[in-house]
Design an enzyme around this catalytic site. Structure first.
Site, PDB file in Angstrom:
ATOM      1  N   VAL A  12      50.411 -11.045 -48.822  1.00  0.00           N
ATOM      2  CA  VAL A  12      51.372 -11.579 -49.809  1.00  0.00           C
ATOM      3  C   VAL A  12      51.586 -10.581 -50.945  1.00  0.00           C
ATOM      4  O   VAL A  12      52.703 -10.179 -51.242  1.00  0.00           O
ATOM      5  CB  VAL A  12      50.861 -12.924 -50.368  1.00  0.00           C
ATOM      6  N   PHE A 154      57.057 -18.059 -49.597  1.00  0.00           N
ATOM      7  CA  PHE A 154      57.419 -18.707 -48.327  1.00  0.00           C
ATOM      8  C   PHE A 154      57.535 -17.654 -47.231  1.00  0.00           C
ATOM      9  O   PHE A 154      58.196 -17.857 -46.229  1.00  0.00           O
ATOM     10  CB  PHE A 154      58.746 -19.478 -48.491  1.00  0.00           C
ATOM     11  N   LEU A 155      56.902 -16.484 -47.464  1.00  0.00           N
ATOM     12  CA  LEU A 155      57.027 -15.375 -46.501  1.00  0.00           C
ATOM     13  C   LEU A 155      56.320 -15.742 -45.202  1.00  0.00           C
ATOM     14  O   LEU A 155      55.236 -16.314 -45.229  1.00  0.00           O
ATOM     15  CB  LEU A 155      56.370 -14.113 -47.066  1.00  0.00           C
ATOM     16  N   PHE A 251      61.345 -24.159 -35.260  1.00  0.00           N
ATOM     17  CA  PHE A 251      60.001 -24.757 -35.352  1.00  0.00           C
ATOM     18  C   PHE A 251      59.834 -25.944 -34.422  1.00  0.00           C
ATOM     19  O   PHE A 251      59.233 -26.960 -34.785  1.00  0.00           O
ATOM     20  CB  PHE A 251      59.680 -25.123 -36.815  1.00  0.00           C
ATOM     21  N   ALA A 254      56.934 -25.617 -28.423  1.00  0.00           N
ATOM     22  CA  ALA A 254      55.626 -26.169 -28.007  1.00  0.00           C
ATOM     23  C   ALA A 254      54.742 -25.021 -27.528  1.00  0.00           C
ATOM     24  O   ALA A 254      55.235 -23.978 -27.093  1.00  0.00           O
ATOM     25  CB  ALA A 254      55.832 -27.174 -26.886  1.00  0.00           C
ATOM     26  N   CYS A 262      47.699 -19.535 -43.316  1.00  0.00           N
ATOM     27  CA  CYS A 262      48.387 -20.473 -44.217  1.00  0.00           C
ATOM     28  C   CYS A 262      48.352 -21.920 -43.745  1.00  0.00           C
ATOM     29  O   CYS A 262      47.758 -22.776 -44.394  1.00  0.00           O
ATOM     30  CB  CYS A 262      49.820 -20.003 -44.424  1.00  0.00           C
ATOM     31  N   LYS A 265      44.874 -23.629 -43.598  1.00  0.00           N
ATOM     32  CA  LYS A 265      44.280 -23.715 -44.939  1.00  0.00           C
ATOM     33  C   LYS A 265      45.076 -24.689 -45.808  1.00  0.00           C
ATOM     34  O   LYS A 265      44.510 -25.544 -46.489  1.00  0.00           O
ATOM     35  CB  LYS A 265      44.288 -22.311 -45.529  1.00  0.00           C
TER      36      LYS A 265
HETATM   37  C1  UDX Z   1      46.406 -15.252 -49.163  1.00  0.00           C
HETATM   38  C2  UDX Z   1      46.744 -16.521 -48.437  1.00  0.00           C
HETATM   39  O1  UDX Z   1      46.856 -16.194 -47.062  1.00  0.00           O
HETATM   40  C3  UDX Z   1      48.051 -17.061 -48.914  1.00  0.00           C
HETATM   41  O2  UDX Z   1      48.226 -18.367 -48.399  1.00  0.00           O
HETATM   42  C4  UDX Z   1      48.028 -17.163 -50.396  1.00  0.00           C
HETATM   43  O3  UDX Z   1      49.333 -17.588 -50.788  1.00  0.00           O
HETATM   44  C5  UDX Z   1      47.710 -15.814 -51.011  1.00  0.00           C
HETATM   45  O4  UDX Z   1      46.431 -15.395 -50.555  1.00  0.00           O
HETATM   46  P1  UDX Z   1      46.982 -12.995 -48.236  1.00  0.00           P
HETATM   47  O5  UDX Z   1      47.808 -11.936 -48.812  1.00  0.00           O
HETATM   48  O6  UDX Z   1      46.945 -13.238 -46.778  1.00  0.00           O
HETATM   49  O7  UDX Z   1      47.412 -14.320 -48.888  1.00  0.00           O
HETATM   50  O8  UDX Z   1      45.496 -12.781 -48.783  1.00  0.00           O
HETATM   51  P2  UDX Z   1      44.494 -11.696 -48.222  1.00  0.00           P
HETATM   52  O9  UDX Z   1      45.091 -11.006 -47.068  1.00  0.00           O
HETATM   53  O10 UDX Z   1      43.206 -12.390 -48.127  1.00  0.00           O
HETATM   54  O11 UDX Z   1      44.467 -10.638 -49.438  1.00  0.00           O
HETATM   55  C6  UDX Z   1      43.999 -10.995 -50.677  1.00  0.00           C
HETATM   56  C7  UDX Z   1      43.723  -9.674 -51.405  1.00  0.00           C
HETATM   57  O12 UDX Z   1      43.275  -9.953 -52.727  1.00  0.00           O
HETATM   58  C8  UDX Z   1      42.622  -8.871 -50.710  1.00  0.00           C
HETATM   59  O13 UDX Z   1      43.076  -7.553 -50.512  1.00  0.00           O
HETATM   60  C9  UDX Z   1      41.469  -8.907 -51.718  1.00  0.00           C
HETATM   61  O14 UDX Z   1      40.711  -7.712 -51.737  1.00  0.00           O
HETATM   62  C10 UDX Z   1      42.222  -9.059 -53.034  1.00  0.00           C
HETATM   63  N1  UDX Z   1      41.424  -9.619 -54.115  1.00  0.00           N
HETATM   64  C11 UDX Z   1      40.567 -10.653 -53.856  1.00  0.00           C
HETATM   65  C12 UDX Z   1      41.545  -9.068 -55.395  1.00  0.00           C
HETATM   66  O15 UDX Z   1      42.308  -8.135 -55.597  1.00  0.00           O
HETATM   67  N2  UDX Z   1      40.821  -9.600 -56.418  1.00  0.00           N
HETATM   68  C13 UDX Z   1      39.937 -10.625 -56.213  1.00  0.00           C
HETATM   69  O16 UDX Z   1      39.293 -11.052 -57.160  1.00  0.00           O
HETATM   70  C14 UDX Z   1      39.796 -11.153 -54.903  1.00  0.00           C
HETATM   71  C1  UDX Z   2      53.969 -19.833 -42.560  1.00  0.00           C
HETATM   72  C2  UDX Z   2      55.267 -20.377 -43.137  1.00  0.00           C
HETATM   73  O1  UDX Z   2      56.286 -20.277 -42.144  1.00  0.00           O
HETATM   74  C3  UDX Z   2      55.655 -19.566 -44.355  1.00  0.00           C
HETATM   75  O2  UDX Z   2      56.820 -20.125 -44.938  1.00  0.00           O
HETATM   76  C4  UDX Z   2      54.511 -19.610 -45.360  1.00  0.00           C
HETATM   77  O3  UDX Z   2      54.814 -18.815 -46.480  1.00  0.00           O
HETATM   78  C5  UDX Z   2      53.236 -19.077 -44.743  1.00  0.00           C
HETATM   79  O4  UDX Z   2      52.921 -19.831 -43.566  1.00  0.00           O
HETATM   80  P1  UDX Z   2      53.200 -17.816 -41.079  1.00  0.00           P
HETATM   81  O5  UDX Z   2      51.929 -18.585 -41.005  1.00  0.00           O
HETATM   82  O6  UDX Z   2      53.170 -16.381 -41.441  1.00  0.00           O
HETATM   83  O7  UDX Z   2      54.201 -18.516 -42.148  1.00  0.00           O
HETATM   84  O8  UDX Z   2      53.911 -17.893 -39.637  1.00  0.00           O
HETATM   85  P2  UDX Z   2      54.844 -18.967 -38.892  1.00  0.00           P
HETATM   86  O9  UDX Z   2      55.919 -18.200 -38.260  1.00  0.00           O
HETATM   87  O10 UDX Z   2      55.190 -20.088 -39.781  1.00  0.00           O
HETATM   88  O11 UDX Z   2      53.867 -19.520 -37.711  1.00  0.00           O
HETATM   89  C6  UDX Z   2      52.743 -20.242 -38.069  1.00  0.00           C
HETATM   90  C7  UDX Z   2      52.053 -20.676 -36.778  1.00  0.00           C
HETATM   91  O12 UDX Z   2      52.839 -21.682 -36.129  1.00  0.00           O
HETATM   92  C8  UDX Z   2      51.857 -19.559 -35.763  1.00  0.00           C
HETATM   93  O13 UDX Z   2      50.581 -19.684 -35.165  1.00  0.00           O
HETATM   94  C9  UDX Z   2      52.954 -19.809 -34.738  1.00  0.00           C
HETATM   95  O14 UDX Z   2      52.573 -19.386 -33.443  1.00  0.00           O
HETATM   96  C10 UDX Z   2      53.049 -21.333 -34.771  1.00  0.00           C
HETATM   97  N1  UDX Z   2      54.358 -21.867 -34.377  1.00  0.00           N
HETATM   98  C11 UDX Z   2      55.458 -21.563 -35.129  1.00  0.00           C
HETATM   99  C12 UDX Z   2      54.434 -22.706 -33.277  1.00  0.00           C
HETATM  100  O15 UDX Z   2      53.445 -22.965 -32.600  1.00  0.00           O
HETATM  101  N2  UDX Z   2      55.641 -23.250 -32.942  1.00  0.00           N
HETATM  102  C13 UDX Z   2      56.772 -22.981 -33.675  1.00  0.00           C
HETATM  103  O16 UDX Z   2      57.840 -23.498 -33.332  1.00  0.00           O
HETATM  104  C14 UDX Z   2      56.683 -22.105 -34.796  1.00  0.00           C
END
Ligand code: UDX
Ligand code: UDX
Length: 441
Positions: A12, A154-155, A251, A254, A262, A265
């Site tokens: 993110v 919402f990425l 979405f 199946a 995401c 969690k």
């Molecule tokens: C996560 C969740 O997936 C998402 O749902 C939420 O909105 C934002 O946090 P993501 O980018 O996937 O998003 O997180 P992650 O890939 O775990 O990266 C978090 C980063 O924050 C890591 O690089 C970690 O080192 C860093 N971090 C963690 C800091 O910079 N400071 C801290 O105190 C803890």
């Molecule tokens: C999701 C939300 O789409 C995004 O808006 C939010 O910010 C973060 O969480 P992401 O988890 O990156 O994004 O991927 P997404 O494309 O939503 O798929 C999520 C899971 O659902 C995947 O495991 C995918 O395989 C599954 N999926 C998706 C299905 O099984 N069926 C579908 O029709 C669509």
């Protein structure tokens, strides 16, 4: 042009910071993980995201985008500080906010001018108020002029940059409307819908959106399971449903259900919030149970097709939780592999991007370099992640090299008819073939 600090360079934070730099802002991305920051300074990406490497390199080269582990440097003259650190699930599903706290405290310790703190991470409803508390307490002796704005992301992984640059909407929430309006100016160049509301509502929009998307997926998976017993084809059912503007076509795929960092969690966190505050979230609980069940059903189908799983070799195509990402967090493939291994199966696997991440968590799996290596001497081949490169495999070749011609199409990627004509036992999810019913032998 604004001066922006982004804390957290995960899926993110890194995308958010890079895209804001690409819009002309001066952005410093901070992370506590020194190795990750060094990699980024050297132009190496810590994650796979289509198009990200090129965008990071060109914005670093232009001087608009920099990386550091040093908070004072990252926050120097910053008007905006985005918190995009991880918010993993705690023991009973609640979101762990320790990283949000440390980011908020570090901002409080290193800023002495008016600043807007923006929660980009997915945080439980009420966290915006809590972040205000954390900062105010940290600066009780020497108050800081700041506002907190919720700006949930919402990425989707695998399409994060296009999702950032072409959002369906930007949601901003704050107790001070003018703070939200200031943040909305950062998104003006995108010419998109910008919704301004209050803090808690913005935080809830994120959870409700993700929970609804997860519900759609569990819904179509339940319909798929009913289709299997009634001889209907769920892909066609979804197509017929999707023409209805109120339903829409997306979405409704199946398969093995949802994984990633995401949906699992966020649905768990929403359920936890509901129970904690006295509402029984029956639907959310059912949505999660159906999702868990989809993995178990695939193992049952493989056991049925092979008689027993003990000492069998199962080839798994795809390990990432979805295509176009290297992210294996809560990937259905990993859970299914553990269930199969528990019944004595031997696993071979390949994924176009997730092998490095997978090798750290799958010690007993034979990691292969091609789909054909996975198929060699396998008693069954499971398609777990529908990468494009698995769509047009040479199935005549696969038929010759497998020990038994059993295909379990976990994402309904393949056409059953041509494969059955080649002699495969094709098993999909909710698939009938031309309306005829195939009692699984
Ligand atoms: C996560 C969740 O997936 C998402 O749902 C939420 O909105 C934002 O946090 P993501 O980018 O996937 O998003 O997180 P992650 O890939 O775990 O990266 C978090 C980063 O924050 C890591 O690089 C970690 O080192 C860093 N971090 C963690 C800091 O910079 N400071 C801290 O105190 C803890
Ligand atoms: C999701 C939300 O789409 C995004 O808006 C939010 O910010 C973060 O969480 P992401 O988890 O990156 O994004 O991927 P997404 O494309 O939503 O798929 C999520 C899971 O659902 C995947 O495991 C995918 O395989 C599954 N999926 C998706 C299905 O099984 N069926 C579908 O029709 C669509």
């Amino acid at each position: 042009m604004s001066k922006i600090c982004v804390v957290g360079t995960g899926y993110v934070g890194l995308v958010t910071g890079t895209c804001f730099a690409d819009l002309g802002n001066e952005v410093t991305c901070l992370d506590v993980d020194n190795e990750r920051i060094q990699k980024l300074i050297n132009g190496e990406m810590p994650i796979y995201e289509p198009g990200l490497e090129q965008l990071v390199l060109q914005n670093t080269r232009s001087g608009r985008l920099t990386f550091t582990t040093d908070y004072p440097k990252a926050l120097q003259n910053a008007e905006y500080a985005f918190i995009a650190v991880g918010t993993p699930s705690g023991t009973d599903g609640e979101a762990d906010l320790q990283y949000v706290r440390s980011a908020a405290e570090a901002i409080a310790d290193n800023v002495d001018w008016p600043i807007i703190v923006i929660n980009k991470s997915t945080v439980p409803v009420g966290t915006g108020d809590w972040v205000s508390e954390v900062i105010s307490q940290r600066r009780s002796g020497h108050p800081l002029q700041f506002n907190v704005v919720s700006n949930p992301e919402f990425l989707r992984e695998g399409s994060a940059i296009s999702d950032f640059m072409n959002p369906d909407r930007v949601v901003l929430g704050s107790l001070q409307k003018e703070a939200a309006e200031k943040v909305s100016s950062l998104y003006q160049p995108l010419r998109c819908t910008i919704m301004i509301t209050d803090l808690r509502t913005a935080e809830m929009i994120k959870y409700a959106s993700n929970a609804f998307l997860a519900t759609r997926i569990s819904f179509i998976n339940e319909i798929a399971n009913i289709c299997e017993s009634l001889g209907a084809d769920v892909n066609e059912v979804a197509r017929g449903m999707g023409y209805d503007k109120r339903i829409g076509p997306s979405f409704l795929d199946a398969g093995l259900g949802w994984g990633g960092s995401c949906f699992p969690k966020d649905v768990k966190a929403l359920e936890h919030m509901a129970v904690l505050h006295g509402t029984q979230p029956q639907l959310l609980q059912a949505v999660m149970e159906i999702n868990r069940n989809q993995r178990r059903r695939v193992v049952m189908k493989l056991r049925k097709a092979l008689g027993s799983l003990n000492e069998k070799t199962i080839g798994v195509l795809g390990l990432a939780f979805k295509p176009n990402t290297d992210d294996i967090r809560e990937s259905p493939a990993l859970e299914i592999i553990h269930l199969l291994q528990n019944e004595g199966a031997h696993i071979k696997a390949y994924d176009p991007q997730a092998m490095t991440n997978a090798s750290k968590v799958l010690p007993k799996v034979k990691l292969c370099e091609t789909a054909y290596q996975v198929a060699e001497d396998a008693d069954a081949l499971l398609l777990a992640t529908h990468w494009n490169e698995f769509k047009q495999l040479d199935f005549s070749r696969i038929f010759k090299i497998m020990r038994q011609p059993v295909l379990l199409d976990g994402r309904n990627l393949w056409d059953a008819e041509p494969l059955r004509a080649l002699g495969f036992k094709y098993i999909g999810v909710g698939r009938a073939v031309n309306g005829t019913f195939h009692e699984e032998e």
